[in-house]
Design a protein around this motif. Structure first.
Motif, PDB file in Angstrom:
ATOM      1  N   LYS A  79      40.286  63.378  91.888  1.00 19.75           N
ATOM      2  CA  LYS A  79      40.317  63.187  93.345  1.00 19.75           C
ATOM      3  C   LYS A  79      39.658  61.883  93.788  1.00 19.75           C
ATOM      4  O   LYS A  79      39.937  61.372  94.849  1.00 19.75           O
ATOM      5  CB  LYS A  79      39.636  64.362  94.054  1.00 19.75           C
ATOM      6  N   SER A  80      38.785  61.334  92.941  1.00 17.20           N
ATOM      7  CA  SER A  80      38.094  60.099  93.314  1.00 17.20           C
ATOM      8  C   SER A  80      38.990  58.870  93.123  1.00 17.20           C
ATOM      9  O   SER A  80      38.660  57.793  93.576  1.00 17.20           O
ATOM     10  CB  SER A  80      36.803  59.931  92.513  1.00 17.20           C
ATOM     11  N   ILE A  81      40.127  59.053  92.414  1.00 22.21           N
ATOM     12  CA  ILE A  81      41.039  57.936  92.203  1.00 22.21           C
ATOM     13  C   ILE A  81      42.381  58.290  92.826  1.00 22.21           C
ATOM     14  O   ILE A  81      43.156  59.050  92.249  1.00 22.21           O
ATOM     15  CB  ILE A  81      41.230  57.642  90.694  1.00 22.21           C
ATOM     16  N   PRO A  82      42.665  57.786  94.013  1.00 24.14           N
ATOM     17  CA  PRO A  82      43.955  58.099  94.616  1.00 24.14           C
ATOM     18  C   PRO A  82      45.084  57.441  93.822  1.00 24.14           C
ATOM     19  O   PRO A  82      45.030  56.265  93.510  1.00 24.14           O
ATOM     20  CB  PRO A  82      43.857  57.511  96.028  1.00 24.14           C
ATOM     21  N   VAL A  83      46.081  58.236  93.452  1.00 26.86           N
ATOM     22  CA  VAL A  83      47.199  57.719  92.665  1.00 26.86           C
ATOM     23  C   VAL A  83      48.208  57.114  93.635  1.00 26.86           C
ATOM     24  O   VAL A  83      49.129  57.762  94.088  1.00 26.86           O
ATOM     25  CB  VAL A  83      47.833  58.830  91.806  1.00 26.86           C
ATOM     26  N   GLN A  84      47.984  55.863  93.968  1.00 29.29           N
ATOM     27  CA  GLN A  84      48.854  55.159  94.895  1.00 29.29           C
ATOM     28  C   GLN A  84      49.672  54.093  94.185  1.00 29.29           C
ATOM     29  O   GLN A  84      50.348  53.307  94.818  1.00 29.29           O
ATOM     30  CB  GLN A  84      48.021  54.543  96.021  1.00 29.29           C
ATOM     31  N   SER A  85      49.558  54.074  92.857  1.00 31.87           N
ATOM     32  CA  SER A  85      50.308  53.101  92.074  1.00 31.87           C
ATOM     33  C   SER A  85      50.722  53.765  90.764  1.00 31.87           C
ATOM     34  O   SER A  85      50.117  54.741  90.343  1.00 31.87           O
ATOM     35  CB  SER A  85      49.465  51.855  91.823  1.00 31.87           C
ATOM     36  N   PRO A  86      51.755  53.242  90.121  1.00 34.74           N
ATOM     37  CA  PRO A  86      52.217  53.859  88.872  1.00 34.74           C
ATOM     38  C   PRO A  86      51.273  53.594  87.703  1.00 34.74           C
ATOM     39  O   PRO A  86      50.493  52.647  87.726  1.00 34.74           O
ATOM     40  CB  PRO A  86      53.580  53.194  88.637  1.00 34.74           C
ATOM     41  N   HIS A  87      51.364  54.454  86.696  1.00 35.19           N
ATOM     42  CA  HIS A  87      50.631  54.227  85.451  1.00 35.19           C
ATOM     43  C   HIS A  87      51.331  53.115  84.694  1.00 35.19           C
ATOM     44  O   HIS A  87      52.552  53.113  84.553  1.00 35.19           O
ATOM     45  CB  HIS A  87      50.593  55.496  84.605  1.00 35.19           C
ATOM     46  N   VAL A  88      50.554  52.163  84.201  1.00 34.61           N
ATOM     47  CA  VAL A  88      51.092  50.988  83.525  1.00 34.61           C
ATOM     48  C   VAL A  88      50.445  50.882  82.146  1.00 34.61           C
ATOM     49  O   VAL A  88      49.225  50.991  82.015  1.00 34.61           O
ATOM     50  CB  VAL A  88      50.793  49.705  84.349  1.00 34.61           C
ATOM     51  N   LEU A  89      51.272  50.680  81.141  1.00 31.41           N
ATOM     52  CA  LEU A  89      50.746  50.487  79.793  1.00 31.41           C
ATOM     53  C   LEU A  89      50.230  49.057  79.704  1.00 31.41           C
ATOM     54  O   LEU A  89      50.983  48.099  79.834  1.00 31.41           O
ATOM     55  CB  LEU A  89      51.841  50.739  78.756  1.00 31.41           C
ATOM     56  N   PRO A  91      48.880  46.467  77.411  1.00 32.47           N
ATOM     57  CA  PRO A  91      48.811  46.238  75.965  1.00 32.47           C
ATOM     58  C   PRO A  91      47.479  45.693  75.474  1.00 32.47           C
ATOM     59  O   PRO A  91      47.030  46.065  74.389  1.00 32.47           O
ATOM     60  CB  PRO A  91      49.931  45.230  75.701  1.00 32.47           C
ATOM     61  N   ASP A  92      46.826  44.842  76.251  1.00 33.17           N
ATOM     62  CA  ASP A  92      45.570  44.249  75.793  1.00 33.17           C
ATOM     63  C   ASP A  92      44.489  45.298  75.539  1.00 33.17           C
ATOM     64  O   ASP A  92      43.607  45.098  74.705  1.00 33.17           O
ATOM     65  CB  ASP A  92      45.058  43.219  76.798  1.00 33.17           C
ATOM     66  N   LEU A  93      44.542  46.414  76.257  1.00 34.50           N
ATOM     67  CA  LEU A  93      43.560  47.483  76.090  1.00 34.50           C
ATOM     68  C   LEU A  93      44.144  48.695  75.374  1.00 34.50           C
ATOM     69  O   LEU A  93      43.445  49.678  75.146  1.00 34.50           O
ATOM     70  CB  LEU A  93      43.008  47.922  77.453  1.00 34.50           C
ATOM     71  N   THR A  94      45.432  48.650  75.053  1.00 37.22           N
ATOM     72  CA  THR A  94      46.141  49.783  74.454  1.00 37.22           C
ATOM     73  C   THR A  94      45.835  51.047  75.246  1.00 37.22           C
ATOM     74  O   THR A  94      45.383  52.053  74.708  1.00 37.22           O
ATOM     75  CB  THR A  94      45.763  49.970  72.966  1.00 37.22           C
ATOM     76  N   ALA A  95      46.095  50.971  76.542  1.00 32.81           N
ATOM     77  CA  ALA A  95      45.772  52.085  77.430  1.00 32.81           C
ATOM     78  C   ALA A  95      46.711  52.103  78.625  1.00 32.81           C
ATOM     79  O   ALA A  95      47.239  51.070  79.032  1.00 32.81           O
ATOM     80  CB  ALA A  95      44.334  51.951  77.916  1.00 32.81           C
ATOM     81  N   PHE A  96      46.886  53.305  79.173  1.00 29.84           N
ATOM     82  CA  PHE A  96      47.593  53.453  80.435  1.00 29.84           C
ATOM     83  C   PHE A  96      46.564  53.363  81.554  1.00 29.84           C
ATOM     84  O   PHE A  96      45.557  54.067  81.527  1.00 29.84           O
ATOM     85  CB  PHE A  96      48.303  54.811  80.515  1.00 29.84           C
ATOM     86  N   LEU A  97      46.805  52.495  82.510  1.00 30.06           N
ATOM     87  CA  LEU A  97      45.935  52.343  83.674  1.00 30.06           C
ATOM     88  C   LEU A  97      46.804  52.350  84.920  1.00 30.06           C
ATOM     89  O   LEU A  97      47.986  51.990  84.862  1.00 30.06           O
ATOM     90  CB  LEU A  97      45.171  51.017  83.617  1.00 30.06           C
ATOM     91  N   LEU A  98      46.234  52.724  86.032  1.00 27.83           N
ATOM     92  CA  LEU A  98      46.961  52.601  87.295  1.00 27.83           C
ATOM     93  C   LEU A  98      47.145  51.126  87.612  1.00 27.83           C
ATOM     94  O   LEU A  98      46.234  50.321  87.396  1.00 27.83           O
ATOM     95  CB  LEU A  98      46.200  53.287  88.429  1.00 27.83           C
ATOM     96  N   GLY A  99      48.313  50.787  88.124  1.00 29.14           N
ATOM     97  CA  GLY A  99      48.576  49.395  88.491  1.00 29.14           C
ATOM     98  C   GLY A  99      47.532  48.867  89.462  1.00 29.14           C
ATOM     99  O   GLY A  99      47.088  47.719  89.362  1.00 29.14           O
ATOM    100  N   GLY A 100      47.120  49.706  90.406  1.00 27.23           N
ATOM    101  CA  GLY A 100      46.084  49.299  91.353  1.00 27.23           C
ATOM    102  C   GLY A 100      44.762  49.017  90.678  1.00 27.23           C
ATOM    103  O   GLY A 100      44.025  48.102  91.067  1.00 27.23           O
TER     104      GLY A 100
END
Length: 158
Positions: A79-89, A91-100
């Motif tokens: 709830k502390s992170i509003p999902v207002q952007s898509p999950h983006v892979l 590559p530099d961190l080998t992780a999915f992060l929100l675009g925002g």
């Protein structure tokens, strides 16, 4: 007791590999003790599992397909992170992060362009800041392109 092939799926709320420090070690142990076991819906652990004996791995590019939720439970969100952007892979961190989140981390600095086959040097990972318009589809195309490049780099012909 059930005859036939079985697969192991990673279960838990939100991001199980990130929330449970021992998750990757325990997955590795299961695969080593039961070689040939398929591992599905395991987030990015799917890339390392074949090295330890998994017959095959699979996971979805969308967050709903990267792990399972126990039957009867409703998927929780942070709830502390509003999902207002898509999950983006990313590559530099080998992780999915929100675009925002990616955009915030670069702040005022210019993010490097992405040269995956979908972005083709025209988009940067901090571009995907909204779930409106064509950005979610562009982020999904980016995610698939990066995953396919990783597979090809490891000798797999998708």
């Amino acid at each position: 007791m059930v005859k036939g092939p079985k697969a192991v799926m990673l279960g838990g709320q939100m991001d199980p590999p990130a929330r449970y420090a021992k998750a990757a070690r325990h997955l590795k142990q299961v695969i080593e003790e039961a070689p040939g076991t398929p591992l599905t819906r395991t987030d990015l652990a799917a890339f390392g599992a074949p090295a330890f004996g998994a017959a095959f791995t699979a996971f979805g590019a969308g967050s709903r397909c990267r792990h399972i939720i126990a039957p009867g439970e409703k998927a929780q969100t942070n709830k502390s992170i509003p999902v207002q952007s898509p999950h983006v892979l990313f590559p530099d961190l080998t992780a999915f992060l929100l675009g925002g989140t990616i955009a915030k981390r670069y702040g005022g600095a210019e993010a490097p362009l992405c040269f995956c086959s979908a972005c083709a040097g025209k988009l940067a990972p901090d571009t995907f800041t909204s779930n409106r318009g064509e950005l979610p589809a562009a982020a999904a195309a980016h995610n698939v392109a990066v995953l396919m490049e990783w597979l090809r780099a490891n000798g797999v012909d998708p």
